[in-house]
Motif scaffolding. Structure first.
Motif, mmCIF file in Angstrom:
data_model
loop_
_atom_site.group_PDB
_atom_site.id
_atom_site.type_symbol
_atom_site.label_atom_id
_atom_site.label_comp_id
_atom_site.label_asym_id
_atom_site.label_seq_id
_atom_site.Cartn_x
_atom_site.Cartn_y
_atom_site.Cartn_z
ATOM 1 N N ILE A 254 0.833 -1.203 0.000
ATOM 2 C CA ILE A 254 0.000 0.000 0.000
ATOM 3 C C ILE A 254 0.869 1.256 0.000
ATOM 4 C CG2 ILE A 254 -1.678 1.346 1.336
ATOM 5 C CD1 ILE A 254 -2.917 -1.070 0.048
ATOM 6 N N ASP A 255 1.913 1.258 0.814
ATOM 7 C CA ASP A 255 2.725 2.471 0.953
ATOM 8 C C ASP A 255 3.631 2.706 -0.252
ATOM 9 O OD1 ASP A 255 4.175 0.216 1.603
ATOM 10 O OD2 ASP A 255 5.402 1.226 3.125
ATOM 11 N N GLU A 256 4.027 1.630 -0.929
ATOM 12 C CA GLU A 256 4.847 1.754 -2.139
ATOM 13 C C GLU A 256 4.188 0.939 -3.255
ATOM 14 O OE1 GLU A 256 8.926 0.832 -1.478
ATOM 15 O OE2 GLU A 256 9.163 2.265 0.171
ATOM 16 N N PRO A 257 3.200 1.522 -3.921
ATOM 17 C CA PRO A 257 2.449 0.773 -4.936
ATOM 18 C C PRO A 257 3.336 0.251 -6.054
ATOM 19 C CG PRO A 257 1.377 2.868 -4.405
ATOM 20 C CD PRO A 257 2.728 2.900 -3.767
ATOM 21 N N TYR A 289 -8.527 -0.260 -9.231
ATOM 22 C CA TYR A 289 -8.750 -1.049 -8.022
ATOM 23 C C TYR A 289 -7.670 -0.750 -6.986
ATOM 24 C CZ TYR A 289 -9.994 -4.960 -5.027
ATOM 25 O OH TYR A 289 -10.391 -5.725 -3.946
ATOM 26 N N TYR A 290 -6.434 -0.697 -7.439
ATOM 27 C CA TYR A 290 -5.299 -0.437 -6.547
ATOM 28 C C TYR A 290 -5.446 0.933 -5.894
ATOM 29 C CZ TYR A 290 -0.406 -1.588 -5.267
ATOM 30 O OH TYR A 290 0.747 -1.938 -4.607
ATOM 31 N N LEU A 291 -5.835 1.913 -6.686
ATOM 32 C CA LEU A 291 -6.016 3.263 -6.155
ATOM 33 C C LEU A 291 -7.112 3.284 -5.091
ATOM 34 C CD1 LEU A 291 -5.475 6.297 -6.139
ATOM 35 C CD2 LEU A 291 -7.000 6.513 -8.111
ATOM 36 N N ALA A 298 -6.521 4.933 3.407
ATOM 37 C CA ALA A 298 -6.399 6.349 3.783
ATOM 38 C C ALA A 298 -7.627 6.802 4.556
ATOM 39 C CB ALA A 298 -6.204 7.211 2.531
ATOM 40 N N ARG A 299 -8.809 6.393 4.101
ATOM 41 C CA ARG A 299 -10.046 6.748 4.800
ATOM 42 C C ARG A 299 -10.038 6.236 6.232
ATOM 43 N NH1 ARG A 299 -13.776 3.289 6.920
ATOM 44 N NH2 ARG A 299 -13.977 2.126 4.977
ATOM 45 N N THR A 316 0.010 5.778 2.306
ATOM 46 C CA THR A 316 -0.872 5.133 1.330
ATOM 47 C C THR A 316 -0.385 5.320 -0.109
ATOM 48 O OG1 THR A 316 -2.333 7.078 1.485
ATOM 49 C CG2 THR A 316 -2.921 5.149 2.789
ATOM 50 N N GLY A 317 0.886 5.676 -0.252
ATOM 51 C CA GLY A 317 1.525 5.635 -1.563
ATOM 52 C C GLY A 317 1.322 6.826 -2.462
#
Length: 346
Positions: A254-257, A289-291, A298-299, A316-317
């Protein structure tokens, strides 16, 4: 950002309760009034399971708003099977059946199967008024005793099925854990009340709304409950292994897509094949989907932590706070800062 730019994917059900929070609520196109009758020794779990579906439907902005009234035979507090008293809104006689859409009788393991003349009269009046009549656990006994279950299929607790077949030969006793048969509904115990109520409200709600309710209430039915993926995806055993692997890689990065091409290479397919898998199985693209997966995380962080927005963007990247704010606004209809304030209002 215009609403036409919103994201649509299986993850929308995970976030439905939070989209447009405090602004632009989904239009309510109808209302349903549902009354629960509680007897002494009623199953608290059966009652709360059914009630939870209705409350959650309102939270996820179902097109129909559900209004609940809880009564006892005499208007006094009802003692549950767990020894917990539950306050009620009034007595059975206070119900105006012509205003009700559903009258639900909440039974329990130690509930005495006996006649209540006032209940029989109310059930017959409610049936005449067009109400759906329902029984939780063994609550359907009273519907049968009022002569209103003949010709219908009925779910009932296993301990009482022989009695029901003996006393009411015109009723078809089902082995299913719940049954919705035209204007009659019943479930066999505490665990099935939630599924029964979901079946009832499917008459009012589309598949996306039902998925959002299940996302909240059924996320822990599987042995593992993932924090940001969707149960419609997590529990789908028909997904191709390469797609499952790609989803797992997304979940753990998640942090580094990872670029879509790199994802495809990691799971042994071409980028075009991976995009085809996402389109065919999930009706979206890998990038989208990834986004949305990252925005869901993030939410959660915006809503449930005090971390500053810049840190959340990095976690969250997102390479810039402005890009994060723009994408967040596209999905939730407001900036992350405004969302945080709205979510913490009493």
């Amino acid at each position: 950002m215009a609403k036409s730019a919103r994201f649509y994917s299986p993850l929308i059900s995970k976030n439905r309760a939070f989209i447009d929070m405090g602004d632009g609520e989904a239009a309510i196109v109808g209302k349903r009034r549902i009354a629960f009758v509680l007897f002494d020794h009623f199953s608290l779990m059966a009652f709360t399971g059914a009630l939870d579906v209705l409350v959650t439907a309102n939270l996820v902005k179902a097109p129909v708003q559900y209004h609940v009234m809880v009564v006892s035979i005499d208007g006094r507090r009802a003692m549950s099977d767990l020894g917990i008293e539950v306050a009620v809104d009034g007595a059975l006689s206070d119900l105006r059946e012509e205003t009700l859409d559903c009258l639900m009788l909440c039974g329990g393991y130690r509930l005495a199967m006996r006649s209540y003349p006032c209940l029989t009269a109310k059930l017959r009046a409610a049936d005449y008024a067009g109400c759906l009549l329902g029984g939780l656990w063994n609550g359907a006994y009273f519907i049968a005793a009022a002569g209103l279950l003949d010709g219908y299929e009925c779910a009932f607790h296993p301990d009482g099925r022989a009695m029901m077949a003996e006393e009411f030969p015109g009723v078809t006793i089902s082995a299913q854990n719940h049954v919705v048969d035209l204007e009659r509904a019943s479930c066999a115990g505490a665990n099935s009340s939630l599924d029964m109520m979901l079946s009832i409200i499917r008459r009012d709600c589309d598949a996306a709304c039902i998925a959002a309710i299940e996302e909240v209430l059924s996320c822990d039915k599987a042995p593992k409950a993932l924090d940001i993926s969707a149960i419609s995806v997590d529990q789908d055993l028909t997904l191709p292994p390469s797609l499952k692997s790609a989803l797992e890689l997304m979940h753990h990065n998640i942090d580094e897509p990872l670029p879509v091409g790199e994802l495809a290479a990691c799971v042994g397919v071409s980028r075009r094949q991976l995009e085809r898998l996402f389109g065919n199985c999930l009706k979206t693209t890998p990038a989208r989907y990834y986004l949305e997966l990252r925005l869901t995380r993030a939410r959660q962080l915006v809503q449930q932590t005090n971390r500053n927005l810049a840190d959340i963007a990095v976690a969250t990247g997102f390479v810039s706070i402005s890009h994060f704010r723009r994408c967040f606004g596209q999905l939730f209809g407001m900036s992350p800062g405004r969302f945080r304030k709205a979510s913490r209002k009493d």
